[in-house]
Motif scaffolding. Sequence first.
Motif, PDB file in Angstrom:
ATOM      1  N   MET A 138     -81.318  46.842 139.423  1.00 53.48           N
ATOM      2  CA  MET A 138     -82.709  46.957 139.853  1.00 53.48           C
ATOM      3  C   MET A 138     -83.379  45.590 139.939  1.00 53.48           C
ATOM      4  O   MET A 138     -84.586  45.495 140.176  1.00 53.48           O
ATOM      5  N   GLY A 139     -82.597  44.523 139.721  1.00 53.48           N
ATOM      6  CA  GLY A 139     -83.092  43.182 139.979  1.00 53.48           C
ATOM      7  C   GLY A 139     -83.677  42.444 138.794  1.00 53.48           C
ATOM      8  O   GLY A 139     -84.340  41.419 138.989  1.00 53.48           O
ATOM      9  N   HIS A 140     -83.416  42.910 137.551  1.00 57.05           N
ATOM     10  CA  HIS A 140     -83.977  42.183 136.417  1.00 57.05           C
ATOM     11  C   HIS A 140     -83.349  40.792 136.317  1.00 57.05           C
ATOM     12  O   HIS A 140     -82.145  40.625 136.490  1.00 57.05           O
ATOM     13  N   GLU A 141     -84.175  39.815 136.008  1.00 60.68           N
ATOM     14  CA  GLU A 141     -83.731  38.419 136.010  1.00 60.68           C
ATOM     15  C   GLU A 141     -82.781  38.100 134.868  1.00 60.68           C
ATOM     16  O   GLU A 141     -81.900  37.236 135.002  1.00 60.68           O
ATOM     17  N   HIS A 142     -82.941  38.775 133.740  1.00 59.53           N
ATOM     18  CA  HIS A 142     -82.180  38.402 132.544  1.00 59.53           C
ATOM     19  C   HIS A 142     -81.255  39.495 132.010  1.00 59.53           C
ATOM     20  O   HIS A 142     -80.165  39.190 131.519  1.00 59.53           O
ATOM     21  N   ILE A 143     -81.682  40.750 132.041  1.00 57.88           N
ATOM     22  CA  ILE A 143     -80.904  41.819 131.425  1.00 57.88           C
ATOM     23  C   ILE A 143     -79.604  42.044 132.193  1.00 57.88           C
ATOM     24  O   ILE A 143     -79.608  42.189 133.410  1.00 57.88           O
ATOM     25  N   LYS A 144     -78.501  42.071 131.456  1.00 60.17           N
ATOM     26  CA  LYS A 144     -77.191  42.288 132.045  1.00 60.17           C
ATOM     27  C   LYS A 144     -76.728  43.721 131.754  1.00 60.17           C
ATOM     28  O   LYS A 144     -76.626  44.123 130.590  1.00 60.17           O
ATOM     29  N   THR A 145     -76.450  44.458 132.810  1.00 62.30           N
ATOM     30  CA  THR A 145     -75.956  45.832 132.672  1.00 62.30           C
ATOM     31  C   THR A 145     -74.760  46.018 133.616  1.00 62.30           C
ATOM     32  O   THR A 145     -74.827  46.782 134.579  1.00 62.30           O
ATOM     33  N   PRO A 146     -73.657  45.336 133.357  1.00 61.88           N
ATOM     34  CA  PRO A 146     -72.543  45.336 134.312  1.00 61.88           C
ATOM     35  C   PRO A 146     -71.929  46.708 134.568  1.00 61.88           C
ATOM     36  O   PRO A 146     -71.483  46.988 135.684  1.00 61.88           O
ATOM     37  N   HIS A 147     -71.884  47.573 133.565  1.00 60.54           N
ATOM     38  CA  HIS A 147     -71.249  48.877 133.747  1.00 60.54           C
ATOM     39  C   HIS A 147     -72.135  49.804 134.579  1.00 60.54           C
ATOM     40  O   HIS A 147     -71.645  50.520 135.468  1.00 60.54           O
ATOM     41  N   LEU A 148     -73.439  49.789 134.312  1.00 65.77           N
ATOM     42  CA  LEU A 148     -74.352  50.567 135.141  1.00 65.77           C
ATOM     43  C   LEU A 148     -74.467  49.956 136.532  1.00 65.77           C
ATOM     44  O   LEU A 148     -74.651  50.683 137.523  1.00 65.77           O
ATOM     45  N   ASP A 149     -74.350  48.641 136.638  1.00 62.19           N
ATOM     46  CA  ASP A 149     -74.340  47.998 137.968  1.00 62.19           C
ATOM     47  C   ASP A 149     -73.158  48.512 138.793  1.00 62.19           C
ATOM     48  O   ASP A 149     -73.288  48.808 139.983  1.00 62.19           O
ATOM     49  N   MET A 209     -80.654  45.352 123.414  1.00 60.13           N
ATOM     50  CA  MET A 209     -80.399  46.786 123.284  1.00 60.13           C
ATOM     51  C   MET A 209     -80.017  47.402 124.625  1.00 60.13           C
ATOM     52  O   MET A 209     -79.160  48.292 124.683  1.00 60.13           O
ATOM     53  N   CYS A 210     -80.652  46.937 125.698  1.00 62.05           N
ATOM     54  CA  CYS A 210     -80.318  47.448 127.029  1.00 62.05           C
ATOM     55  C   CYS A 210     -78.856  47.165 127.362  1.00 62.05           C
ATOM     56  O   CYS A 210     -78.149  48.025 127.909  1.00 62.05           O
ATOM     57  N   GLU A 211     -78.377  45.960 127.001  1.00 59.88           N
ATOM     58  CA  GLU A 211     -76.975  45.646 127.278  1.00 59.88           C
ATOM     59  C   GLU A 211     -76.046  46.408 126.350  1.00 59.88           C
ATOM     60  O   GLU A 211     -74.958  46.841 126.772  1.00 59.88           O
ATOM     61  N   TRP A 212     -76.449  46.614 125.104  1.00 55.68           N
ATOM     62  CA  TRP A 212     -75.617  47.381 124.170  1.00 55.68           C
ATOM     63  C   TRP A 212     -75.449  48.813 124.670  1.00 55.68           C
ATOM     64  O   TRP A 212     -74.337  49.369 124.671  1.00 55.68           O
ATOM     65  N   PHE A 213     -76.540  49.417 125.120  1.00 56.22           N
ATOM     66  CA  PHE A 213     -76.459  50.754 125.698  1.00 56.22           C
ATOM     67  C   PHE A 213     -75.508  50.757 126.893  1.00 56.22           C
ATOM     68  O   PHE A 213     -74.665  51.649 127.042  1.00 56.22           O
TER      69      PHE A 213
END
Length: 434
Positions: free
Chosen positions: A41-52, A238-242
């Motif tokens: 969704m374009g967040h500058e810092h949060i990394k969510t590779p699996h959801l990406d 926490m977002c990346e841990w999830f």
Amino acid sequence: MLRSFSVFALTLAIPLPAKAAPPNVVLLVGDDQCWTDYGFMGHEHIKTPHLDKLARESLLFKRGYVPSSLCRASLATMITGLYPHQHKITSNDPPLPKGLTAAQANKDDSYLKLRADMVALFEASPDLPKLLGKEGYVSLQVGKWWEGNACRCGGFTEGMTHGDPLKGGRHGDEGLKIGRQGLQPVFDFLDKAKKDQKPFFVWYAPMMPHTPHNPPERLFNKYKEKTKSEFVAKYWAMCEWFDETVGDLLGKLEKSGQVENTLVIYLHDNGWIQDEMSANFAPRSKRSQYDGGLRTPVLIKWPGHTKPGTSDHLASSIDLAPTILRAAGAEPTKDMPGIDLLDPQRVATRHTLYGEVFEHNAVDITKPSANLRHRWIVDGHWKLIVPHEPNVKGEGAELYDLSKDANEKEDLAAKRPEKVKELTKKLNIWWKPE
């Protein structure tokens, strides 16, 4: 005459072949995360590779919503396909007895009876585990679950939540260990379903990235240099841990060969904007009538039935039950107002969503209007918010043009009274509270 619909929408779903085996279903539900807070969704810092990765493989609705920005009401809508004023689970908890704290109330017989009465209200509505069970599905509950015992009250064939308030049951109890303490119960269930050759439904709703924001040190260290706020860094971590736990679950499906006929859906229950000065949420997010509390991306992946792509059409959590039931070869109940998100014509010709925001503690558990604070409507790119005057004093209607003002900063109600009148009429046709 049929209304026109976009050609692009038609490319995003493939008709279900005749006599196809019913799909497995995995519903992934994030807990307290803003709609912007993902890599895809374009967040500058949060990394969510699996959801990406899931987003790249999915039909992605960027304009998804939940009708209510409080978790219990929102989750009950996902599992029943009904609005909160229909299933009557509008608030997290019953009215708090005068003079008692929440901890004291959980030992009060009258309060515990009201809590049981709320679960009974939920049980009066058909829900996905029960409906899918009629189609031969086995089902598993892990994570957040408010409605009593997950198997006895929710109809799951297996579940982690016992729901006994005298043993700490409220919103998940033992189920809240999932994700933070691994996913072994999910893995065991998937292995058993494969062995038994049963179609399955998994409710994966870990209390993540929900507080307590206590991510692994390795993730906190990754983010603490990217912001001046310790609280923001912990939330981002926490977002990346999830996201890592989602990767573990999806990786298990891949390794076990269960991914090909599995319908995977992702969304979160309500939004969250992290306060920079405390561990709490900021205004205009959780529990609010604004998109910071209501908007969520919706991802749908079903190999051979959905093509990867991004839709600008509206989607709602009320659509989950009809979508899942139709994929399973069953029909939604007559009371379900949502649509099948895998039906491109229905998706393309739907232009309006509705919702409602209620008190955290109910005033009257059987009367939704007693607990109501705001109703809202998104019509195209217009959003109208209407306060419920008996319960909310000193506020007027608010009108926003989301195409130009995604953060709802400029209230246009005074400048466009005709639009307020038009959308109020639509809102009242949908639901006009007492």
